[in-house]
Design an enzyme around this catalytic site. Structure first.
Site, PDB file in Angstrom:
ATOM      1  N   TRP A 163       0.842  -1.203   0.000  1.00 40.42           N
ATOM      2  CA  TRP A 163       0.000   0.000   0.000  1.00 40.42           C
ATOM      3  C   TRP A 163       0.880   1.257   0.000  1.00 40.42           C
ATOM      4  CZ3 TRP A 163      -0.227   4.066   3.459  1.00 40.42           C
ATOM      5  CH2 TRP A 163      -1.313   4.935   3.332  1.00 40.42           C
ATOM      6  N   HIS A 164       2.028   1.156   0.682  1.00 38.52           N
ATOM      7  CA  HIS A 164       2.883   2.335   0.807  1.00 38.52           C
ATOM      8  C   HIS A 164       3.531   2.743  -0.511  1.00 38.52           C
ATOM      9  CE1 HIS A 164       2.484   1.631   5.120  1.00 38.52           C
ATOM     10  NE2 HIS A 164       2.794   2.894   5.244  1.00 38.52           N
ATOM     11  N   GLY A 165       3.796   1.804  -1.364  1.00 37.55           N
ATOM     12  CA  GLY A 165       4.406   2.202  -2.622  1.00 37.55           C
ATOM     13  C   GLY A 165       4.706   1.033  -3.525  1.00 37.55           C
TER      14      GLY A 165
END
Lengths: 483, 296
Positions: free
Chosen positions: A325-327
């Site tokens: 989700w972060h990247g």
């Protein structure tokens, strides 16, 4: 528009006065104002991506209404999946398209198949991961009949685009935020003063701590091959504080701004670096995302009410997805995976052995020796994981760790690239900050002042510190904007 | 609401008082260097002297001295010594040199290195562009100096209107607001370190236009009329990333010297002007060129 910019310092008082003096008599008008200023706030960065927020709003609003009227379970399920696919489709396209493409090409190349494709020059719309998850939670709650869908499009638009938390959270639940748009807001003096304190303390975290550490962290992570282990460790610990102050600072400002407009947002951080285990850390770090994953992913796939092995698998899934989700980079997945590994002991320990969230203090207001060691160990483990989060690639992270493991503690006079001076003020800021955080975490002091005169003085001094620390051209963007 | 507004007013007033006291006690605020109308040119007030301060915590505090001609220099540019090699350097804020002590300006570094065989006069004024430089050249330099070095960048070359030369009438009068500004250390501090004036101008006039202008580093337009004013005694100096090779190849007919970074110029995050190392690099390039020319 950044919270730590003069643009925002001008924007906020104007919209505050309009909100409470011009539009205060009519709730609908207040909500319309919120939508307009939120869109304006977002468009200040790039107006083109407003269409994406509006699209997401319309899709989930329509599906929410249809879900309420639809009685057939199959059709309800289809509607839910339409919402999930549309929202995650947008997120996937803008955030992960090139990542998947690159990895497919690499995977096929292992089998001797060379595929020629062109990467798309896609700009990641700011805050897409945050508002996508927020709208998804609404549809899922409506589907599970935990929430009645709103029929008011303005209210729903305000919920999706509410400017304080639009670009970097906290990811609010519809059940908490949506009803606040339907109730008449009455100005509360105490809350507004608390809001000011939250904004100022958030800015201290961002401008004074995170931004002052940023040049050193950037330099050490970029030129790590030139530095001995001691400097790399310094860079790692500095990054731990940079990311915490940057993100929790943003969340505090968001909460403070929301309070000024009569809203309550959830607390996103509860002094996570004073945690005594990884489990406790995750109960205190980015709470809005952690609880989102718990409620909408971990529990639906079985949670902990299954065998130990299945629970471990579930935890791994959640952490890997959370990392992703972060990247769109393997570094984030590795970061998530590492946390999953560190979390496993917490699953294996019985509930009885689990530690409470409150640290018990002795007469000197200090934690016990065992708690102190646990806090230190947890912090070191979390900091180790941050190396993967900060590094450009897995290879870089491994090289960085290898360099640390050389245990070369050569003493060098490290100069901060920002002002070419030895680190001094940074240590001072950080030491004072850790002390204040400790006192706040242990509830020895309170963030808010009961005494009005004292409050005025503290706010003035906080503002003064921000003024001295912030510099022209150095109002750096928040790290979590990229997610 | 009334209580809240009173709270904000009191907190803000206390903040301003604390800021005023702190900036005065620790001398954190720049004293404005007064400008003067000298033959209709908007230059600096002659014979003023002081310490120029920049940075939230006084990171830069350098001695300046304005000469009779209105430039920051220890020397007056009246008499030239015929026994020395006389050179002039023209440029913007980098040559004006408020960011290091005036004793360490490029000219003084060259003179010290060559044991005063070279006499250097620096004509630098912040904000200057190619039109200003050509007017300076015509007014003070042409046919007087052996060599003239002009520091240029892409952004200087696309100007068609002088910034300070022949603009003496534009010097703001001592209005009440200006007097308040000059007397309030706190406001000066915020303005210099947080770009308040620039920001307000951007927001209330033409935000998008100015933003676009700031982002434009490489220009497509070159004021060739202004460039033609310079004669064969002139040499352009530039930094690699600040002047496009196309412009050097197509528009500039005179020699161009790249400033090689022999010493690492440490710039501050809040101020990208050269420090002493940057000046040493510039001085070395000029000295090297002159020595090379004399030998040949």
């Amino acid at each position: 528009m950044l919270f730590n910019s003069i643009d925002f310092a001008i924007f906020l008082p104007i919209v505050f006065l309009m909100y409470w003096f011009v539009f205060h008599k009519n709730l609908k008008l207040q909500n319309i104002l919120i939508v307009v200023i939120s869109y304006f706030f977002y468009a200040w960065w790039d107006w083109r991506f407003l269409s994406l927020i509006i699209f997401s709003t319309l899709v989930d609003y329509t599906i929410g209404l249809k879900l309420e009227n639809e009685k057939k379970q199959l059709k309800r399920k289809i509607l839910l999946w339409v919402s999930i696919l549309v929202n995650l489709g947008c997120l996937g396209f803008f955030k992960y398209y090139n990542f998947f493409l690159d990895n497919f090409i690499t995977a096929f190349s292992y089998f001797g198949m060379h595929i020629k494709t062109n990467n798309l020059n896609i700009i990641l719309p700011i805050g897409i991961s945050f508002y996508t998850f927020q709208t998804l939670s609404y549809t899922i709650d409506v589907y599970h009949k935990k929430l009645k869908p709103t029929k008011d499009l303005i209210v729903f638009s305000a919920f999706v685009s509410f400017f304080p938390q639009l670009v970097a959270g906290p990811i609010e639940r519809a059940s908490n935020l949506l009803p606040q748009f339907t109730k008449k807001r009455i100005f509360n003096n105490e809350n507004a003063i608390k809001g000011i304190r939250l904004i100022l303390w958030g800015l201290i975290k961002k401008v004074v701590i995170a931004d002052s550490l940023a040049p050193t962290v950037n330099d050490i992570f970029t030129n790590f091959s030139q530095y001995p282990s001691s400097i790399l460790l310094l860079g790692t610990f500095f990054f731990s504080f940079q990311i915490y102050c940057d993100f929790s600072g943003y969340s505090m400002i968001a909460r403070g701004v929301a309070k000024l407009f009569g809203f309550e947002l959830m607390t996103n951080f509860k002094y996570p670096y004073f945690s005594r285990s990884i489990g406790e850390f995750w109960r205190k770090w980015h709470i809005s995302l952690t609880t989102w994953f718990r409620d909408y992913l971990y529990i639906p796939i079985g949670g902990s009410r299954v065998s130990k092995l299945k629970t471990i698998i579930n935890v791994c899934i959640v952490f890997l997805v959370s990392g992703f989700w972060h990247g769109a980079n393997w570094t984030f997945i590795a970061w998530g995976g590492l946390h999953a590994l560190l979390f496993i002991p917490a699953i294996l320990t019985t509930k009885k052995n689990r530690i409470k969230d409150h640290i018990s203090l002795n007469a000197f207001k200090l934690p016990s020796l065992s708690d102190s060691i646990r806090i230190l160990c947890t912090f070191c483990l979390v900091s180790f994981c941050w190396i993967f989060f900060r590094a450009d690639s897995i290879d870089t992270a491994i090289l960085f760790i290898q360099k640390i493991l050389l245990f070369n503690f050569e003493s060098i006079n490290y100069l901060n690239p920002y002002d070419n001076q030895p680190l001094g003020i940074e240590y001072l800021f950080l030491s004072v900050f850790i002390l204040v955080e400790y006192l706040l975490a242990t509830k020895t002091i309170s963030l808010y002042s009961k005494n009005r005169t004292k409050g005025i003085f503290i706010d003035a001094v906080l503002f003064l510190i921000i003024t001295f620390s912030a510099q022209i051209c150095s109002n750096l963007s928040f790290i979590y904007f990229q997610f | 609401m009334k209580k809240f507004i009173i709270y904000i007013i009191l907190a803000f007033s206390l903040y301003i008082i604390l800021l005023e006291v702190t900036t005065r006690v620790f001398d954190l605020s720049e004293q404005t260097v007064p400008e003067a109308n000298l033959n209709n040119n908007m230059l600096l007030k002659p014979n003023t002297e002081g310490v120029w301060v920049k940075g939230g915590m006084r990171e830069i505090a350098s001695h300046y001295k304005i000469n009779n001609q209105g430039f920051n220099s220890l020397k007056d540019y009246t008499v030239l010594d015929s026994n020395k090699i006389n050179i002039a350097i023209i440029g913007d804020s980098f040559i004006e040199g408020f960011h290091t002590d005036v004793e360490n300006s490029i000219g003084r570094l060259i003179e010290a290195d060559t044991r005063d065989e070279i006499e250097v006069h620096e004509y630098g004024k912040s904000g200057g562009n190619i039109v200003d430089f050509s007017l300076i050249f015509k007014q003070w330099i042409k046919n007087r100096y052996d060599y003239t070095f002009i520091l240029i960048s892409d952004r200087d070359l696309d100007a068609y209107d002088a910034f300070f030369m022949e603009k003496g009438n534009k010097i703001p009068k001592n209005s009440i607001i200006r007097k308040i500004y000059n007397h309030l250390s706190s406001i000066r501090y915020i303005n210099i370190n947080h770009g308040l004036h620039i920001k307000l101008k951007e927001i209330f006039s033409c935000y998008r236009c100015s933003k676009n202008n700031q982002n434009t580093n490489i220009t497509q337009y070159v004021n060739s009329t202004a460039l033609q004013e310079f004669d064969k005694s002139c040499v352009f100096i530039y930094e690699k990333d600040k002047l496009s090779p196309d412009i050097i190849a197509t528009s500039i007919k005179l020699p161009c010297l790249e400033i090689i970074h022999q010493n690492k110029p440490h710039t501050y995050g809040f101020d990208s002007h050269w420090n002493l190392n940057g000046r040493k690099n510039c001085a070395w390039v000029i000295e090297h060129y002159i020595k090379h020319n004399i030998v040949h």
